[in-house]
Design a protein around this motif. Sequence first.
Motif, PDB file in Angstrom:
ATOM      1  N   HIS A   1      49.210 -26.973  73.062  1.00 43.73           N
ATOM      2  CA  HIS A   1      50.530 -26.547  73.500  1.00 43.73           C
ATOM      3  C   HIS A   1      50.790 -27.039  74.923  1.00 43.73           C
ATOM      4  O   HIS A   1      49.855 -27.303  75.690  1.00 43.73           O
TER       5      HIS A   1
ATOM      6  N   ASN B   1      61.814 -26.931  65.952  1.00 44.92           N
ATOM      7  CA  ASN B   1      60.958 -27.937  65.319  1.00 44.92           C
ATOM      8  C   ASN B   1      61.659 -29.291  65.273  1.00 44.92           C
ATOM      9  O   ASN B   1      61.031 -30.337  65.474  1.00 44.92           O
TER      10      ASN B   1
ATOM     11  N   THR C   1      61.034 -16.549  51.133  1.00 48.86           N
ATOM     12  CA  THR C   1      61.933 -16.640  52.277  1.00 48.86           C
ATOM     13  C   THR C   1      62.253 -18.107  52.527  1.00 48.86           C
ATOM     14  O   THR C   1      61.344 -18.928  52.678  1.00 48.86           O
TER      15      THR C   1
ATOM     16  N   ASN D   1      54.745 -28.922  63.375  1.00 47.79           N
ATOM     17  CA  ASN D   1      55.741 -27.999  62.842  1.00 47.79           C
ATOM     18  C   ASN D   1      55.227 -26.560  62.903  1.00 47.79           C
ATOM     19  O   ASN D   1      54.136 -26.246  62.424  1.00 47.79           O
ATOM     20  N   ASP D   2      56.018 -25.697  63.525  1.00 49.94           N
ATOM     21  CA  ASP D   2      55.662 -24.291  63.682  1.00 49.94           C
ATOM     22  C   ASP D   2      56.601 -23.450  62.820  1.00 49.94           C
ATOM     23  O   ASP D   2      57.801 -23.378  63.094  1.00 49.94           O
ATOM     24  N   PRO D   3      56.099 -22.808  61.755  1.00 49.41           N
ATOM     25  CA  PRO D   3      56.984 -22.017  60.883  1.00 49.41           C
ATOM     26  C   PRO D   3      57.699 -20.885  61.614  1.00 49.41           C
ATOM     27  O   PRO D   3      58.785 -20.475  61.198  1.00 49.41           O
ATOM     28  N   THR D   4      57.107 -20.389  62.697  1.00 48.13           N
ATOM     29  CA  THR D   4      57.743 -19.284  63.421  1.00 48.13           C
ATOM     30  C   THR D   4      58.991 -19.730  64.176  1.00 48.13           C
ATOM     31  O   THR D   4      59.768 -18.887  64.632  1.00 48.13           O
ATOM     32  N   LEU D   5      59.187 -21.037  64.314  1.00 50.56           N
ATOM     33  CA  LEU D   5      60.361 -21.553  65.016  1.00 50.56           C
ATOM     34  C   LEU D   5      61.464 -21.994  64.057  1.00 50.56           C
ATOM     35  O   LEU D   5      62.491 -22.513  64.494  1.00 50.56           O
ATOM     36  N   THR D   6      61.252 -21.809  62.759  1.00 49.65           N
ATOM     37  CA  THR D   6      62.252 -22.170  61.758  1.00 49.65           C
ATOM     38  C   THR D   6      63.165 -20.982  61.486  1.00 49.65           C
ATOM     39  O   THR D   6      62.691 -19.875  61.210  1.00 49.65           O
TER      40      THR D   6
ATOM     41  N   ASP E   1      66.678 -26.827  64.595  1.00 52.04           N
ATOM     42  CA  ASP E   1      65.995 -25.768  65.316  1.00 52.04           C
ATOM     43  C   ASP E   1      65.019 -26.383  66.312  1.00 52.04           C
ATOM     44  O   ASP E   1      65.078 -27.578  66.615  1.00 52.04           O
TER      45      ASP E   1
ATOM     46  N   LEU F   1      66.539 -18.706  67.848  1.00 52.81           N
ATOM     47  CA  LEU F   1      65.116 -18.392  67.720  1.00 52.81           C
ATOM     48  C   LEU F   1      64.360 -19.228  68.739  1.00 52.81           C
ATOM     49  O   LEU F   1      64.243 -20.442  68.595  1.00 52.81           O
TER      50      LEU F   1
ATOM     51  N   PRO G   1      61.008 -20.242  71.321  1.00 52.90           N
ATOM     52  CA  PRO G   1      59.547 -20.177  71.460  1.00 52.90           C
ATOM     53  C   PRO G   1      59.179 -19.142  72.520  1.00 52.90           C
ATOM     54  O   PRO G   1      60.020 -18.708  73.307  1.00 52.90           O
TER      55      PRO G   1
END
Length: 281
Positions: A165, A61, A50, A218-223, A59, A181, A183
């Motif tokens: 956080h 990040n 992916t 860096n948070d992959p879920t925010l990409t 985004d 996308l 948070p």
Amino acid sequence: MWSVVMGFWQPVTNLREYISQNPPVVTFFLCLFTLAFSFIYLSYYSYTHTLPNPDKAKDWNYLLSSLSQLQLCVKVNESSSELFSPVPFHLMEQGKDRETLVNFTKTSSVTHLHVKVPLVVTTSSAGGSLKDLGLHTTLRASQLLFGGNEIVNVTLELLSENNTHSCLTISAPKDLLPLSLLPPACPASEKNISFLHVEASDQFSTGSKTCYNLQSKNDPTLTVMLTQEEQSVAVRHLLEVSLWLLGVCFILCLVASFTDSHIHRYHWSGLDQQNEPFINS
């Protein structure tokens, strides 16, 4: 008939002699061949993984990384005891930015978000405490590398001193913030948090002012990733280009296999002999 043709056509011999006599063409062939297999490997990688969407590189990040490049320092004419409580989810009108801010809200819709982000607040001041503390600043979108002179209001609430956080409240024009996308929403805090007004600067201060630094992770879920359909289109285009390059390589090999280097050698030798009298004269 076939034996007669093979008697005149010697592909292996012709290729060997063509390679030895045409290094530039061989180099060009190897470049095309390598590029074709690189595209094939890239299409396989794109099919099995992916990938992030390059059209949406800015985004969350990116936003948090830009925010972490700034240092938040207490104003010179304020002290840590002069705290206030900003009104959440509302733009603040302050100082010289008031007229610009009022005019801007009339011509563009503003988005207010209260989200939990991977942002850590640290301070280099000896007496600076992070317990039950919030930071508020007003800056330009250009400082976040997201736009021009649009006003962006940022408020940070520290969940705890050792938490990875923070709660981020941000108010900005709708077209500036990455809304595809988001948070997760930040939970409501029951603590009595005191907010301190700070100034954002990309030049780190070395004076005696109380300053706060931000560190983002860096948070992959925010990409934002490519959809399955978009990846399929990319894979198909890569394979089409690869097949086209391999076709060019095949044509080059075929032409070289039909080229009799002996004929060319004798042809050029004859030309050299014809030119010798002119050279000697």
